[in-house]
Every structure is written in structure tokens, then in C-alpha cells.
Design a protein around this motif. Structure first.
Motif, short mmCIF file in Angstrom:
data_model
loop_
_atom_site.label_atom_id
_atom_site.label_comp_id
_atom_site.label_asym_id
_atom_site.label_seq_id
_atom_site.Cartn_x
_atom_site.Cartn_y
_atom_site.Cartn_z
N TYR A 164 0.85 -1.18 0.00
CA TYR A 164 0.00 0.00 0.00
C TYR A 164 0.89 1.24 0.00
O TYR A 164 2.00 1.23 0.52
N GLN A 187 0.81 5.47 1.01
CA GLN A 187 0.09 6.50 1.75
C GLN A 187 0.76 7.85 1.54
O GLN A 187 1.93 8.03 1.90
N GLY A 195 -1.11 12.59 5.25
CA GLY A 195 -2.45 12.92 5.69
C GLY A 195 -3.56 12.20 4.96
O GLY A 195 -4.73 12.57 5.08
N GLN A 196 -3.20 11.18 4.23
CA GLN A 196 -4.19 10.45 3.43
C GLN A 196 -4.35 9.01 3.90
O GLN A 196 -3.56 8.52 4.71
N GLY A 197 -5.37 8.35 3.36
CA GLY A 197 -5.53 6.94 3.62
C GLY A 197 -4.58 6.12 2.77
O GLY A 197 -3.65 6.65 2.17
N LEU A 198 -4.80 4.82 2.72
CA LEU A 198 -3.92 3.93 2.00
C LEU A 198 -4.51 3.54 0.66
O LEU A 198 -5.71 3.29 0.56
N LEU A 216 -4.07 0.75 -2.43
CA LEU A 216 -3.47 -0.54 -2.78
C LEU A 216 -2.68 -0.41 -4.07
O LEU A 216 -3.20 0.01 -5.09
N PHE A 241 3.78 0.82 2.62
CA PHE A 241 3.56 -0.22 3.62
C PHE A 241 3.41 -1.58 2.95
O PHE A 241 2.61 -1.74 2.03
N PHE A 272 0.55 -5.03 9.14
CA PHE A 272 1.33 -4.06 8.38
C PHE A 272 2.76 -3.99 8.89
O PHE A 272 3.02 -4.12 10.09
#
Lengths: 115, 113
Positions: free
Chosen positions: B36, B38, B41-44, B46, B90, B103
């Protein structure tokens, strides 16, 4: 593709108040959603697994009375941080198990700052 | 114990150079492996996944990863990085019978102009 919406993206609250974070799967049904916590420059730590219509399963060390999780529908899970304190300040991220088995789709996260 | 190790906390490469991010795992069952990305300040998001079959998997944004069972590794590669690739990466592992994903601690990629 599968989209997960998380709201709010940023919240500031006073110590002792409660904060609710919503996680929605926009274009698919998610029987399972996950809540993670991420400290600055750290990895994601799973807090709990949320299954629609049943009680959430919390990871060891996570206070279920402080972090209330509700998964009332196939598209919505909520995390309520009750009586928040400064040490609860963190980045909270939700994910939903998507239509393709074993792929989690992540929300954009919520930054919680407790004053 | 199940674990994911990303030995490099930070990596800096020049724009246009090749990239390899390392990931090693320890998992009792047949693993499902993920990378993943990132942004701050953001989500993950794929990048790619390995479930079975061809051990070299292609992902989005020009990334690929190779599963090496004998080395318990799943390294991420890109032949030529772009400035927009600067982010946190990640590696993660899970199993079909278990919804949980574990993770690694992440590798922060810096790109030099």
C-alpha cells in the motif's frame, strides 16, 4: 473501483467530549469493516473488526468502552471516541473488506486532535 | 509470530532512478501479500497484491513486486521513479481464513530532483 468514504477528515474537540467518525462503503456492501489507529510516523495498528449486525471484535489492549463501534448497515460503520483525552489524539483510518475477497479498501482517514 | 519487516525506514533516490523497497514476512500459513502507499495525511491506496500464481505481480503506477517464498520476501520495485512517488509505503500480509492484515512499519520514500 471500490470507494470508502470517511468523515470527518479532521476534527478538533475539547477534552471530555465524544467524537463520532463515520466510514461508508459507497459502491459496495461491506459485511466487514476495520478500524485502525496510526501514530505519527508509525504503522497502522488494528483496533477492531466490525461485522454488520454483530458486536465488534477488539484487539488486545483496546478499550471497547472508550472506542465504541457500531456497524448498523452493510455500508456504514461508526467509531465513537468517548470522553476523549489528549492521548486519544491520532489518525484514525477505516477500511472495508471489498467485493474481491481479502482486499481492504481504505478511507482517507480522520485526524483527531483533543485539546 | 506473524510479522512484517521493512528494514528501511527512509530511502532517498533521484528522480528517474530505479527503486527497490524491501519487505520480509513471517507467517504460518500461505500468505496473501500487499503493498500500500500512503501520501501525507491520506488513507492507503493498494498498489498491488499477491494471492497465488505468477510470483511477479504488476501493480498500478508502474510498480511491480516479486514473491520469493524461499526468502520470505515480497520486494517492491519500480524501474524509474517520479517525484510524485514520494510517499510512505507499507507492506502487509494476511491470510484467506483470517481477515486481519498485519502491516510493516513503513518505508518513507524521498525523491531528489
Amino acid at each position: 473501483g471500490a470507494v470508502v468514504s470517511q468523515h470527518p477528515s479532521w476534527v478538533i474537540c475539547k477534552s471530555g467530549t465524544s467524537v463520532k467518525i463515520e466510514c461508508r462503503s459507497l459502491d459496495f456492501q461491506a459485511t466487514t469493516m476495520f478500524w485502525y489507529r496510526q501514530f505519527p510516523k508509525q504503522s497502522l495498528m488494528l483496533m477492531a473488526t466490525s461485522n454488520e449486525g454483530s458486536k465488534a471484535t477488539y484487539e488486545q489492549g483496546v478499550e471497547k468502552d472508550k472506542f465504541l463501534i457500531n456497524h448498523a448497515s452493510l455500508t456504514l460503520s461508526t467509531l465513537t471516541v468517548t470522553s476523549a483525552h489528549p492521548e486519544d489524539s491520532s489518525f484514525y483510518i477505516c477500511s472495508a473488506r471489498g467485493p474481491i475477497l481479502d482486499i481492504q479498501y481504505f478511507g482517507a482517514g480522520t485526524r483527531l486532535s483533543v485539546l | 509470530a506473524q510479522s512484517v519487516t521493512q528494514p528501511d525506514i527512509h530511502i532517498t533516490v533521484s528522480e528517474g532512478a530505479s527503486l527497490e523497497l524491501r519487505c520480509n514476512y513471517s507467517y504460518g500459513a500461505t500468505p496473501y501479500l500487499f503493498w500500500y502507499v500512503q501520501s501525507p495525511g491520506q488513507g492507503l491506496q493498494l498498489l498491488l497484491k499477491y494471492f497465488s500464481g505468477d510470483t511477479l505481480v504488476q501493480g498500478i503506477k508502474g510498480f511491480e513486486a516479486e514473491f520469493k517464498r524461499s526468502q520470505s520476501s515480497f520486494n517492491l520495485r519500480k524501474p524509474s521513479v517520479h517525484w510524485s512517488d514520494a510517499a510512505e509505503y507499507f507492506c502487509a500480509v494476511g491470510a484467506l481464513a483470517d481477515d486481519k492484515i498485519i502491516f510493516g512499519k513503513g518505508t518513507r520514500l524521498h525523491i531528489l530532483p
